[in-house]
Enzyme design. Structure first.
Site, PDB file in Angstrom:
ATOM      1  CG  ASN A  14      29.590 165.674  45.137  1.00 43.14           C
ATOM      2  OD1 ASN A  14      29.633 165.882  46.345  1.00 43.14           O
ATOM      3  ND2 ASN A  14      29.681 166.652  44.247  1.00 43.14           N
ATOM      4  CB  VAL A  35      30.083 160.916  38.829  1.00 42.28           C
ATOM      5  CG1 VAL A  35      31.266 161.337  39.696  1.00 42.28           C
ATOM      6  CG2 VAL A  35      29.870 159.407  38.922  1.00 42.28           C
ATOM      7  CB  CYS A  36      28.166 166.010  41.250  1.00 42.49           C
ATOM      8  SG  CYS A  36      26.435 166.096  40.765  1.00 42.49           S
ATOM      9  CG  LEU A  37      34.928 165.365  39.660  1.00 39.38           C
ATOM     10  CD1 LEU A  37      35.129 165.498  41.168  1.00 39.38           C
ATOM     11  CD2 LEU A  37      35.685 164.141  39.148  1.00 39.38           C
TER      12      LEU A  37
END
Length: 900
Positions: free
Chosen positions: A738, A745-747
């Site tokens: 992530n 930023v993977c969120l």
């Protein structure tokens, strides 16, 4: 010299001890400290007594007559009653320890680090001062009697009477119990004679002064009906509470006081505040119990919250009903919820929120109204229309009940960690601030604002027993009280939030000097001289409301400090301020030094104390403009989103400003810091939308210090913040599925991954930070990759973690140590210095478990697989170099090392 000796004797010393101490130390306070430390205990009086008994001091105590007597007189009087009246004795069983002479307490100035002894003056002037340490711990056995109900004309229902146990409930100080018992006994029993001693008497009953009506106004009306008594023989009016003649001239009507008959004497003041605050405490605790039972957005009950801290009043006995009847045990403030991570599949239930908020406002209005009505009877020399008799004659029981009962409500409300929540409940909080200012403005009460509050740590019930002749059921409870922060210290956390919110509401200011005006601009300015200036754009109503609330907080803090300076002196307030939490800036930076300590426990404490100080700071994030740039009116920033930030430098977005103000208020005091994992923020001094974050992953994970750039864009909070991951070794390393090598930023909260997303007006930056800290920086990052969630412990997962650890040591450890990213250089060095031993041991473990494969970077591809081919990967060299740097940081371990 004679006056100083007299002061020491009144504190409990003998004349020879006072003389010897003053001869050696000169200063009366230092001499008093040494006497109570026992240094002069060997010096005896001529009659052989080492020290005057504290109970025989000249402190006046209300007795069963209108005149003052000592606590011994009360004890003797009580013993006489026991001998003459067995039935009367039954009402006061098991209270012997409550009114026996108590030893003079050694009072502690918690901000000076030394004992400060104050003379407990006569209650006609001021009650005893309350000074003790936050480290104090007391166990008190409290008695709970069976309730008694009576029928009164003012009520259609039977009215409960306040028992002696309820009246005296709380952690005792010095001779407080003697004062409380004496007043209760005096107002419940015997008779009140005519002050002319003509023989006319009016018998007193418990229902005269201690009925607990459902409404405080009913109680005051009841008192007005019984307080004035007339002697048929002398044709004079006298006060039923003190027995003295009512002098109307000295109790003039006041617009603020209403019927002035309730301000005649200090006895009335003590009982009105005692009963009123008991009603307030019961109402407040009942509301909190309802919130717990209904499951409204509050923390869990004590027995299910194993991490509850001292001030939350934990109840280890598991007797929830018992503890809730004493004090409710959860914080009124609603903490921001943790963020939803990258793989969440649940939605937040928002049903009933508006209804719950409406119910909360009704409850706040009820508490606020009750506070307002009781506040009228607080001693106040600044009363509108002039001070009344009881304003000067502060009864010791008034201070006792304020310290025991009001402090409970005060400390609970001031521990609210949400400025937004407090602002929404301003009806209650404005009234709370009025109380704090009124108390601090009175010389007899002001010290209470700076002194630690004794709060309930645990409650343990004792098996019930019967009293004399088996007429009354008696229950005892063992209450553990522990010291906690006082009102002024608790208020400082809110002050910090208010200042941050004001900074956000003020908008962004240019740090560069204004450009020189053109000739045309100068002419236009000259023509406009003498004309009214055009008003600046006004804030919207919601912004104005928050701004007014924040300013009220600052006004209250300033008023308390001003009163403390007048009563305690500048030195005391300076020490108090030095102990309060602060938000540092580059212009007001105080040099910080940290002692590492010898044991692991000492290092952990030093780490936490340091982290709490530096977790949030304002600083200058600007950098020099490029030489090729002509227009330099808008500064540049060492920041990934520099261009976006410069584009809106002169724009004004009121809704955005309000959102940022609320965010800053929360972030200043709520960033998570601990030995295991922490979040540090740096916000630009003039552009509070420009933020840098340093997140340290939880212990046991391969993550250490990782840097993020955060920008609160023009549509914030309608849209999520922009977040960029910066610890990538120049875009080469991907430390987590992530966290991409290009900084993505993977969120789901950020809209960069599927799942529950950002909720406008409700989601927060704190949620994002905590989600990254706890969900992305995890101990087995391989499982963050979609489809691999069930691959825990597999060879592929272990290989992925080993590769991450190699990258971490080379970049996030060695890279940050050699070239620390600004403005976190001091944070990184101090973090590693305090945790050097733990990190060295961790590195040994990583080296032992390494698979020997070559480190594999990532150029942005989504694959997290590692196909290493080399057995000599240089990991051992990196580990040894890092350990060497850590040992260098440990040099001079016992010295105070400046960090900046």
């Amino acid at each position: 010299m004679d006056k100083q000796i007299e002061q020491l004797v009144e504190m409990g010393a003998t004349v020879p001890q006072a003389r010897a101490a003053l001869h050696k130390y000169k200063d009366v306070m230092q001499a008093a400290e040494r006497i109570f430390d026992g240094e002069f205990a060997h010096i005896h009086d001529e009659d052989g007594s080492a020290r005057m008994q504290p109970g025989t001091s000249s402190i006046l105590t209300p007795s069963r007559t209108p005149h003052a007597s000592t606590p011994e007189d009360v004890v003797q009087d009580h013993d006489m009653i026991d001998a003459d009246d067995e039935d009367y004795a039954e009402d006061f069983v098991d209270y012997e320890s409550d009114f026996e002479p108590q030893p003079m307490t050694r009072e502690v100035d918690p901000y000076a680090g030394k004992y400060v002894l104050e003379l407990a003056a006569s209650f006609l002037h001021r009650p005893p001062g309350i000074f003790f340490s936050k480290d104090r711990r007391e166990e008190v056995i409290e008695v709970e009697e069976e309730g008694e109900f009576v029928s009164l004309p003012e009520s259609q229902e039977p009215v409960k009477l306040m028992t002696q146990g309820e009246w005296m409930k709380g952690c005792p100080e010095g001779n407080e119990q003697s004062f409380l018992f004496a007043l209760y006994d005096y107002l419940c029993n015997g008779s009140c004679p005519c002050p002319q001693v003509c023989g006319f008497k009016v018998p007193r009953k418990k229902c005269d002064f201690f009925p607990l009506f459902s409404e405080f106004s009913s109680y005051t009306e009841h008192l007005r009906a019984v307080i004035k008594r007339s002697c048929p023989t002398c044709n004079i009016e006298f006060c039923f509470a003190c027995g003295e003649t009512v002098n109307i001239a000295n109790n003039r009507p006041s617009a603020s006081s209403g019927h002035n008959s309730l301000f005649h004497c200090s006895n009335l003041q003590g009982v009105i505040l005692g009963v009123g605050l008991a009603m307030l405490e019961a109402t407040f605790a009942e509301q909190r119990q309802q919130l717990t039972c209904n499951g409204n957005q509050g923390p869990q009950r004590s027995k299910s919250n194993k991490k509850r801290k001292l001030h939350a009043h934990s109840t280890p006995t598991g007797d929830d009903e018992e503890s809730d009847s004493y004090y409710a045990s959860f914080s009124m403030g609603r903490k921001a919820k943790g963020g939803t991570g990258y793989a969440g599949d649940h939605r937040e239930d928002t049903s009933g929120q508006l209804e719950a908020q409406a119910q909360q406002l009704v409850k706040d209005g009820k508490i606020g109204s009750l506070l307002s009505r009781i506040r009228v009877y607080l001693p106040s020399l600044r009363r509108h229309g002039g001070a009344l008799t009881s304003d000067y004659m502060v009864h010791p029981t008034a201070l006792a009940h304020l310290r025991r009962r009001f402090n409970y409500l005060c400390s609970t409300l001031l521990r609210n960690d949400s400025l937004t929540d407090m602002s929404d409940r301003s009806v209650l909080y404005f009234e709370l601030f009025e109380w704090l200012e009124t108390i601090s403005n009175h010389e007899a009460l002001a010290s209470m604002m700076a002194m630690p509050i004794m709060v309930v740590s645990s409650v343990k019930s004792v098996a019930p027993k019967k009293a004399v002749h088996g007429k009354t059921i008696i229950r005892e409870r063992a209450i553990i009280y522990e010291g906690s922060a006082g009102p002024r210290e608790l208020l400082e956390a809110i002050v910090i939030q208010a200042r941050a919110a004001i900074k956000g509401l003020e908008g962004m200011k240019s740090s560069d000097p204004e450009e020189e005006m053109t000739e045309e601009q100068k002419r236009m300015t000259a023509k406009g001289k003498g004309k009214a200036r055009e008003p600046s754009p006004s804030l919207n109503d919601e912004n104005e409301k928050l701004l007014a609330f924040c300013r009220r907080i600052l006004t209250t803090a300033e008023a308390i400090d001003r009163s403390l300076r007048e009563t305690k002196g500048d030195a005391f307030v300076d020490r108090l301020h030095a102990s309060l939490p602060k938000i540092l800036t580059s212009s007001t930076f105080d040099h910080i030094s940290v002692r590492t300590g010898g044991t692991e426990e000492e290092r952990k404490k030093a780490y936490l104390d340091w982290a709490m100080q530096v977790r949030f700071e304002y600083c200058d994030l600007t950098v020099a403009s490029p030489d090729s740039e002509v227009n330099t009116s808008v500064p540049h920033y060492k920041f990934y989103f520099n261009n976006e930030a410069r584009m809106i430098a002169t724009s004004d977005f009121p809704k955005r400003s309000l959102a940022i103000a609320k965010e800053l208020a929360v972030l200043t005091t709520n960033l998570p810091v601990s030995w295991d994992s922490s979040v540090f923020l740096r916000v630009d001094e003039n552009r509070v939308d420009i933020i840098k974050a340093l997140i340290i992953g939880p212990e046991g994970t391969p993550y250490v210090c990782f840097l993020f750039d955060i920008f609160l864009g023009p549509t914030y909070n309608h849209t999520p913040p922009s977040v960029k991951y910066m610890t990538t070794n120049g875009g080469k390393y991907r430390f987590n599925p992530n966290l991409y090598a290009d900084g993505k930023v993977c969120l789901s909260l950020l809209g960069t991954w599927s799942g529950p997303g950002w909720i406008s007006g409700r989601s927060t930056l704190l949620q994002v930070l905590v989600s990254i800290q706890s969900m992305i920086l995890c101990d087995e990052p391989y499982l963050n990759e979609p489809g691999w969630a069930n691959a825990g412990g597999t060879p592929q997962s272990k290989a992925y973690s080993a590769n991450v650890r190699r990258m971490v040591v080379k970049t996030a450890m060695l890279g940050n140590m050699k070239n620390p990213p600004e403005p976190f250089g001091d944070v990184i060095r101090t973090h590693y210095r305090l945790k050097a031993d733990a990190v060295i041991a961790q590195l040994d473990g990583w080296l032992a478990s390494d698979d020997g494969k070559q480190t594999t970077g990532d150029s942005g591809q989504s694959s997290g697989k590692c196909d290493a081919t080399s057995s000599s990967n240089g990991f051992k060299k990196d580990v040894e170099e890092m350990q060497s740097l850590l040992r260098q940081l440990q040099d001079g371990n016992e010295a105070l090392i400046g960090l900046r």
